[in-house]
Scaffold this motif. Structure first.
Motif, PDB file in Angstrom:
ATOM      1  N   THR A 165      25.645   2.497  23.560  1.00 57.35           N
ATOM      2  CA  THR A 165      26.709   3.482  23.916  1.00 57.35           C
ATOM      3  C   THR A 165      27.999   3.451  23.186  1.00 57.35           C
ATOM      4  O   THR A 165      28.198   1.258  23.177  1.00 57.35           O
TER       5      THR A 165
ATOM      6  N   SER B 282      26.747   4.715  31.054  1.00 59.91           N
ATOM      7  CA  SER B 282      26.299   4.266  29.382  1.00 59.91           C
ATOM      8  C   SER B 282      24.572   3.772  30.013  1.00 59.91           C
ATOM      9  O   SER B 282      23.838   2.982  30.623  1.00 59.91           O
TER      10      SER B 282
ATOM     11  N   THR C  17      26.701  -1.788  25.327  1.00 62.63           N
ATOM     12  CA  THR C  17      27.624  -0.809  24.777  1.00 62.63           C
ATOM     13  C   THR C  17      29.008  -1.523  24.401  1.00 62.63           C
ATOM     14  O   THR C  17      29.565  -2.718  25.258  1.00 62.63           O
TER      15      THR C  17
END
Length: 573
Positions: A337, A508, A512
């Motif tokens: 993400t 997410s 990330t």
């Protein structure tokens, strides 16, 4: 109050992948209003579930009649029943009043609604003619309804629910899913059965013992049926059963990501095969006095969609199962993400908006100091942040226009500039067009960037915006590349509070990576939330910090994100 409501509503969503548009924008908000009302009145969620059953049965009764008034009442009652069905779950989450009886009733409610509806349609059609013939439906309608209800509707809904829970399991883990197996549920049933059959040592048991026996009996009934429900789902998905067994033995991040990429396009089918689509078809068919269309729709269109979904899912599992291997090299921990800041990052390529305005004012020859503009800028931002001037439907251009209006108002009222209303409007229009043209050019470039990145990664936006980010993303044709937005005006938390990044983290995939232009408002709080960071170091309005150690990467052009070695994150799934 509005911000708190929006946050409660947002927290009720399971995931962006599995939510249906009609539920997000219609059913869930209304259900939450009822949930908060009934919670204030002290009504138990189980009572709401019972009410939904009564309303659904009443809706079925109304669909027996052929006149418009009764059928409109049936539509209204079934909609209310669905609101209650949404409400009871939201109430249970708000109050923590989750019971086994409630879980039984919740699963039972929808079955009762549609059983009554199928019976009502059958009784309604029996004396009517079969379309295009002079023959009455008579008893012939009942085999059609049995096939539609038992052999089409029920398996469709069960498989759709199963695939949704599978997706949530691989997306969010066990805590974010209700994916259960027959073996697990059967074991719970056996434990409840043993508890129920265990003789009580006291020949005259008290109330506590009787309550324990009743609880055990209730658990027996529920888990016996639920275990068989799970077994039915498992028998229909042999390829997935092989896949999940192998996955549990050899968890593999790359395979998980590939599975989600293949499963995600099937989530719209799971939504179609649940309530909303069939309810709309039911409403239309009954209101047009052609209720026979509804069971035919179940048997043909819905069944075809289910078969297609089932084939795609089983093919996906069969393809991925051989990918597991003890010797397979683990995939590098690329971020899955990317969380972008918007203002100053995506729209200006790293230039602080204070500087953007400063350059615009200088170009117009407006005689003010940078500190005077800073004061006007802060005034405008605080005004917009604490008011509802910016509406959800405002475009980016309208947003910048409001900022310029407030800045010029401040400068004029504080006698920093001397100009009449016509001059102020002319400056405002010229600066607006200059700024918007520059942003449009940047967005054209960033649209290509996000399109490329979104093929491999989930894209999220974390921004101190005003509640209109959805409109802005559509304005610049970015919405299809962005999976979710965490917007301060919606969630009630502003940067640099790390809580806003924690909210984004919940939505997410892991790992990330955060990309932002403000070291203080993006990089530092993102690090505090446990995320990795890329600082887009552009033309800021403050001196750069002496210590930049919170940034894992520092770039000066947003396109450099494609060229970074991003193997910095460790998977935590």
């Amino acid at each position: 109050m509005i911000k708190k409501f929006k946050q409660l509503l947002h927290n009720s969503y399971k995931s962006e992948d599995t939510e249906e548009w009609l539920d997000v924008h219609f059913t869930r908000p209304i259900g939450l209003v009822f949930a908060l009302l009934w919670n204030r009145l002290g009504i138990h969620p189980n009572a709401i579930t019972l009410l939904s059953i009564v309303l659904g049965m009443a809706a079925g009764y109304m669909f027996f009649f052929t006149d418009m008034e009764h059928n409109l009442m049936g539509v209204l009652l079934l909609m209310l029943a669905n609101f209650c069905d949404s409400t009871d779950g939201q109430m249970a989450r708000i109050t923590g009043k989750k019971t086994l009886i409630g879980r039984m009733l919740d699963g039972f409610a929808g079955d009762v609604w549609f059983a009554c509806i199928y019976i009502a349609i059958g009784l309604r059609l029996m004396p009517q003619d079969i379309p295009f013939t002079n023959l009455q439906w008579g008893l012939f309608i009942w085999p059609l309804l049995v096939v539609a209800g038992i052999y089409a509707h029920a398996p469709q809904a069960a498989l759709a629910d199963y695939y949704r829970q599978i997706h949530l399991f691989f997306l969010l883990g066990k805590k974010g899913s209700e994916l259960n197996s027959y073996r697990e549920q059967r074991k719970i049933y056996e434990q409840a059965r043993a508890q129920y059959l265990t003789p009580t040592p006291n020949p005259s048991p008290g109330r506590g013992t009787l309550n324990a026996k009743l609880s055990a009996l209730t658990a027996m009934v529920f888990y016996y049926n639920y275990a068989n429900y799970c077994r039915g789902q498992e028998r229909r998905t042999p390829n997935f059963q092989q896949f999940i067994r192998t996955w549990k033995e050899q968890p593999n991040e790359q395979v998980r990501m590939e599975f989600l990429n293949g499963s995600r396009p099937l989530m719209p089918f799971t939504n179609i095969l649940t309530f909303n689509t069939r309810a709309i078809v039911l409403y239309v068919s009954c209101l047009t006095n052609m209720p026979w269309l509804y069971p035919l729709f179940e048997i043909t269109v819905m069944q075809a969609l289910m078969c297609y979904m089932h084939h795609r899912h089983e093919t996906l599992c069969a393809r991925l199962t051989p990918a597991f291997s003890p010797s397979r090299t683990p995939a590098p921990s690329h971020p899955r993400t990317l969380l972008f800041d918007f203002g100053g990052t995506l729209d200006t390529h790293g230039t602080h908006w204070g500087k953007m305005f400063w350059h615009a004012y200088r170009q117009q020859g407006i005689d003010i100091s940078e500190q005077q503009l800073r004061d006007a800028y802060v005034y405008a931002e605080r005004t917009l942040g604490t008011s509802t001037i910016i509406k959800p439907e405002f475009t980016f251009k309208q947003t910048i226009d409001e900022k310029l209006r407030l800045q010029l108002q401040y400068l004029s009222e504080h006698h920093i500039i001397a100009a009449n209303s016509n001059q102020l409007q002319q400056w405002r229009t010229l600066m607006l067009n200059r700024l918007y043209d520059e942003v449009q050019q940047n967005m054209t470039e960033n649209r290509k960037l996000l399109e490329e990145l979104s093929r491999e990664m989930q894209i999220g936006i974390v921004t101190n915006f005003y509640g209109n980010m959805e409109t802005v993303l559509k304005e610049f044709s970015l919405a299809k590349y962005v999976t979710f937005v965490v917007e301060s005006a919606i969630v009630g938390v502003r940067k640099p509070n790390p809580r806003i990044f924690e909210l984004a983290k919940q939505r997410s995939y892991t790992p990330t990576l955060v990309i932002g232009d403000s070291y203080e408002k993006d990089i530092v709080p993102a690090k505090q939330a446990g995320l990795n960071t890329v600082w887009l170091k552009g033309e800021g309005w403050n001196p750069p910090p002496a210590d930049c150690s919170q940034a894992d990467y520092i770039i000066t052009n947003i396109n450099e994100i494609k060229n970074l070695n991003l193997d910095i994150c460790n998977s935590s799934f």
